[in-house]
Motif scaffolding. Structure first.
Motif, PDB file in Angstrom:
ATOM      1  N   MET A 187      -2.636 -35.064  -7.552  1.00  0.00           N
ATOM      2  CA  MET A 187      -2.675 -35.226  -6.093  1.00  0.00           C
ATOM      3  C   MET A 187      -4.023 -35.740  -5.597  1.00  0.00           C
ATOM      4  N   PHE A 188      -5.096 -35.375  -6.306  1.00  0.00           N
ATOM      5  CA  PHE A 188      -6.449 -35.733  -5.874  1.00  0.00           C
ATOM      6  C   PHE A 188      -7.220 -36.298  -7.078  1.00  0.00           C
ATOM      7  N   PRO A 189      -6.847 -37.478  -7.560  1.00  0.00           N
ATOM      8  CA  PRO A 189      -7.433 -38.016  -8.790  1.00  0.00           C
ATOM      9  C   PRO A 189      -8.951 -38.102  -8.712  1.00  0.00           C
ATOM     10  N   GLY A 190      -9.601 -37.601  -9.763  1.00  0.00           N
ATOM     11  CA  GLY A 190     -11.043 -37.709  -9.883  1.00  0.00           C
ATOM     12  C   GLY A 190     -11.836 -36.742  -9.030  1.00  0.00           C
ATOM     13  N   ARG A 191     -11.172 -35.842  -8.296  1.00  0.00           N
ATOM     14  CA  ARG A 191     -11.909 -34.990  -7.366  1.00  0.00           C
ATOM     15  C   ARG A 191     -11.869 -33.510  -7.707  1.00  0.00           C
ATOM     16  N   ALA A 192     -11.014 -33.087  -8.619  1.00  0.00           N
ATOM     17  CA  ALA A 192     -10.938 -31.672  -8.995  1.00  0.00           C
ATOM     18  C   ALA A 192     -11.744 -31.443 -10.276  1.00  0.00           C
ATOM     19  N   VAL A 193     -12.507 -30.355 -10.294  1.00  0.00           N
ATOM     20  CA  VAL A 193     -13.280 -29.959 -11.467  1.00  0.00           C
ATOM     21  C   VAL A 193     -12.970 -28.494 -11.739  1.00  0.00           C
ATOM     22  N   LEU A 194     -12.390 -28.203 -12.892  1.00  0.00           N
ATOM     23  CA  LEU A 194     -11.990 -26.827 -13.166  1.00  0.00           C
ATOM     24  C   LEU A 194     -12.706 -26.281 -14.393  1.00  0.00           C
ATOM     25  N   GLY A 195     -13.207 -25.056 -14.239  1.00  0.00           N
ATOM     26  CA  GLY A 195     -13.817 -24.360 -15.356  1.00  0.00           C
ATOM     27  C   GLY A 195     -13.098 -23.050 -15.610  1.00  0.00           C
ATOM     28  N   VAL A 196     -13.045 -22.651 -16.851  1.00  0.00           N
ATOM     29  CA  VAL A 196     -12.429 -21.374 -17.227  1.00  0.00           C
ATOM     30  C   VAL A 196     -13.458 -20.529 -17.960  1.00  0.00           C
ATOM     31  N   GLY A 197     -13.238 -19.223 -17.970  1.00  0.00           N
ATOM     32  CA  GLY A 197     -14.201 -18.350 -18.631  1.00  0.00           C
ATOM     33  C   GLY A 197     -13.627 -16.974 -18.900  1.00  0.00           C
ATOM     34  N   HIS A 198     -14.477 -16.115 -19.490  1.00  0.00           N
ATOM     35  CA  HIS A 198     -14.036 -14.770 -19.864  1.00  0.00           C
ATOM     36  C   HIS A 198     -13.641 -13.924 -18.657  1.00  0.00           C
ATOM     37  N   GLY A 199     -14.291 -14.151 -17.514  1.00  0.00           N
ATOM     38  CA  GLY A 199     -14.152 -13.241 -16.390  1.00  0.00           C
ATOM     39  C   GLY A 199     -15.065 -12.041 -16.579  1.00  0.00           C
ATOM     40  N   VAL A 200     -15.328 -11.343 -15.504  1.00  0.00           N
ATOM     41  CA  VAL A 200     -16.133 -10.119 -15.567  1.00  0.00           C
ATOM     42  C   VAL A 200     -15.274  -9.030 -16.197  1.00  0.00           C
ATOM     43  N   GLN A 201     -15.746  -8.480 -17.301  1.00  0.00           N
ATOM     44  CA  GLN A 201     -14.905  -7.587 -18.093  1.00  0.00           C
ATOM     45  C   GLN A 201     -14.492  -6.322 -17.342  1.00  0.00           C
ATOM     46  N   ASP A 202     -15.361  -5.795 -16.502  1.00  0.00           N
ATOM     47  CA  ASP A 202     -14.965  -4.624 -15.714  1.00  0.00           C
ATOM     48  C   ASP A 202     -13.800  -4.956 -14.789  1.00  0.00           C
ATOM     49  N   TRP A 203     -13.849  -6.140 -14.178  1.00  0.00           N
ATOM     50  CA  TRP A 203     -12.752  -6.552 -13.293  1.00  0.00           C
ATOM     51  C   TRP A 203     -11.468  -6.757 -14.097  1.00  0.00           C
ATOM     52  N   MET A 204     -11.610  -7.348 -15.278  1.00  0.00           N
ATOM     53  CA  MET A 204     -10.427  -7.552 -16.104  1.00  0.00           C
ATOM     54  C   MET A 204      -9.803  -6.203 -16.486  1.00  0.00           C
ATOM     55  N   GLY A 205     -10.658  -5.217 -16.735  1.00  0.00           N
ATOM     56  CA  GLY A 205     -10.157  -3.882 -17.039  1.00  0.00           C
ATOM     57  C   GLY A 205      -9.429  -3.256 -15.867  1.00  0.00           C
ATOM     58  N   GLN A 206      -9.900  -3.524 -14.659  1.00  0.00           N
ATOM     59  CA  GLN A 206      -9.275  -2.953 -13.467  1.00  0.00           C
ATOM     60  C   GLN A 206      -7.826  -3.391 -13.300  1.00  0.00           C
ATOM     61  N   VAL A 207      -7.509  -4.589 -13.769  1.00  0.00           N
ATOM     62  CA  VAL A 207      -6.143  -5.098 -13.591  1.00  0.00           C
ATOM     63  C   VAL A 207      -5.346  -5.062 -14.897  1.00  0.00           C
ATOM     64  N   GLY A 208      -5.875  -4.367 -15.899  1.00  0.00           N
ATOM     65  CA  GLY A 208      -5.153  -4.221 -17.156  1.00  0.00           C
ATOM     66  C   GLY A 208      -5.091  -5.469 -17.993  1.00  0.00           C
ATOM     67  N   ALA A 209      -6.087  -6.378 -17.810  1.00  0.00           N
ATOM     68  CA  ALA A 209      -6.053  -7.657 -18.523  1.00  0.00           C
ATOM     69  C   ALA A 209      -7.229  -7.829 -19.480  1.00  0.00           C
ATOM     70  N   ARG A 210      -7.976  -6.797 -19.721  1.00  0.00           N
ATOM     71  CA  ARG A 210      -9.155  -6.919 -20.576  1.00  0.00           C
ATOM     72  C   ARG A 210      -8.737  -7.175 -22.017  1.00  0.00           C
ATOM     73  N   ALA A 211      -9.269  -8.236 -22.608  1.00  0.00           N
ATOM     74  CA  ALA A 211      -8.914  -8.613 -23.975  1.00  0.00           C
ATOM     75  C   ALA A 211      -9.838  -7.921 -24.972  1.00  0.00           C
ATOM     76  N   GLU A 212      -9.292  -7.542 -26.116  1.00  0.00           N
ATOM     77  CA  GLU A 212     -10.117  -6.924 -27.160  1.00  0.00           C
ATOM     78  C   GLU A 212     -11.141  -7.916 -27.692  1.00  0.00           C
ATOM     79  N   SER A 213     -10.757  -9.196 -27.769  1.00  0.00           N
ATOM     80  CA  SER A 213     -11.674 -10.249 -28.212  1.00  0.00           C
ATOM     81  C   SER A 213     -11.692 -11.372 -27.176  1.00  0.00           C
ATOM     82  N   PRO A 214     -12.569 -11.263 -26.179  1.00  0.00           N
ATOM     83  CA  PRO A 214     -12.629 -12.319 -25.160  1.00  0.00           C
ATOM     84  C   PRO A 214     -12.914 -13.698 -25.743  1.00  0.00           C
ATOM     85  N   LEU A 215     -13.706 -13.757 -26.810  1.00  0.00           N
ATOM     86  CA  LEU A 215     -14.048 -15.044 -27.402  1.00  0.00           C
ATOM     87  C   LEU A 215     -12.810 -15.709 -28.004  1.00  0.00           C
TER      88      LEU A 215
END
Length: 291
Positions: free
Chosen positions: A84-112
């Motif tokens: 929809m917006f060619p050349g204008r979106a930039v997306l990054g992904v990451g581990h997330g803050v582990q405490d927050w991930m734990g709060q929602v039951g999504a904390r991974a044993e191996s984030p890497l």
């Protein structure tokens, strides 16, 4: 040439985004970045709105926490924005803050491991490939996007530790570094990223994006100091900058000399004038960075 942008921090209510995004577009800011911070604002929803309200500014999301997202959904949403917006979106992904991930039951044993599997699958899907994989966390069975991006797009990874930085070099197209990264930290990150690139046999360009905590105007020194203290990093040399355009441009140049390709000015959480901050970045700091 060093890229320059600014952050719309999610401490601001979502309804404030429209005015800030339109100012960014009007004044010629290169990139406006958004955060998907728990439990404030969604990254894809705010990015889509900002892109729709503007015509030219690039809109980045740093970062989308991979524990919260099935990689197929991430790919679908990313591809939709890129089409929809060619050349204008930039997306990054990451581990997330582990405490927050734990709060929602999504904390991974191996984030890497999770981040590696997510990056590999995401880049393949966005390249238009049909993917079957049975990883520890990412499992896809004959999945392909009906509407992949029409051109190659970059996928950035947020990283801080040595193993994550090497992984970013191996499996991502760029790296996002937090505002807790001084120039020496950028140099160290570049070395580790390059180690990962070499191990994977990658020779294409790898963009490094660094946030720079920035305060200007009345009370700038106090606001910067308060935020550094809150983060527990007040004793780190060359971290953050307070002052006028000359002072901020100098800090941007130091990060660029250390290896940053793009510097994103990050206002303090209590910035009193977010629209004015965007104008300051584009109209006052940018000319000094390119001079």
């Amino acid at each position: 040439m060093t890229g320059l942008g600014a952050v719309f921090r999610p401490q601001l209510a979502p309804e404030r985004l429209r005015a800030v995004a339109r100012v960014a577009d009007e004044v010629g800011l290169e990139e406006l970045w958004l955060w998907e911070d728990c439990f404030r604002e969604g990254g894809i929803s705010t990015a889509a709105a900002a892109l729709a309200w503007t015509e030219r500014v690039r809109v980045g999301v740093g970062l989308l926490p991979v524990p919260l997202r099935n990689v197929a959904v991430t790919a679908m949403e990313a591809a939709t924005l890129h089409r929809m917006f060619p050349g204008r979106a930039v997306l990054g992904v990451g581990h997330g803050v582990q405490d927050w991930m734990g709060q929602v039951g999504a904390r991974a044993e191996s984030p890497l491991t999770l981040l590696r599997e997510h990056l590999v699958a995401l880049r393949a899907l966005l390249d238009g490939e049909r993917v079957t994989t049975k990883g520890r966390y990412v499992r896809l069975d004959d999945v392909a996007l009906d509407w992949p991006p029409e051109q190659a797009v970059e996928v950035l990874a947020g990283a801080t530790g040595p193993r994550s930085l090497r992984l970013a070099g191996e499996a991502a197209d760029g790296t996002v570094l937090t505002a807790n990264t001084p120039p020496d930290g950028v140099r160290r990150a570049r070395r580790l990223i390059d180690e990962g690139r070499a191990a994977a046999g990658r020779s294409e360009a790898h963009r490094v994006v660094v946030y720079l905590l920035t305060a200007t105007g009345p009370g700038a020194d106090e606001r910067l100091r308060d935020e550094l203290v809150a983060e527990g990093v007040e004793d780190v040399p060359e971290l953050g900058v307070a002052g006028d355009a000359e002072a901020v441009a100098g800090a941007v140049r130091r990060l660029a000399e250390a290896g940053a390709d793009t510097v994103i000015l990050q206002p303090t959480g209590d910035e009193p004038d977010p629209e004015g901050f965007v104008r300051f970045a584009a109209e006052q700091v940018r000319p000094l960075v390119v001079a």
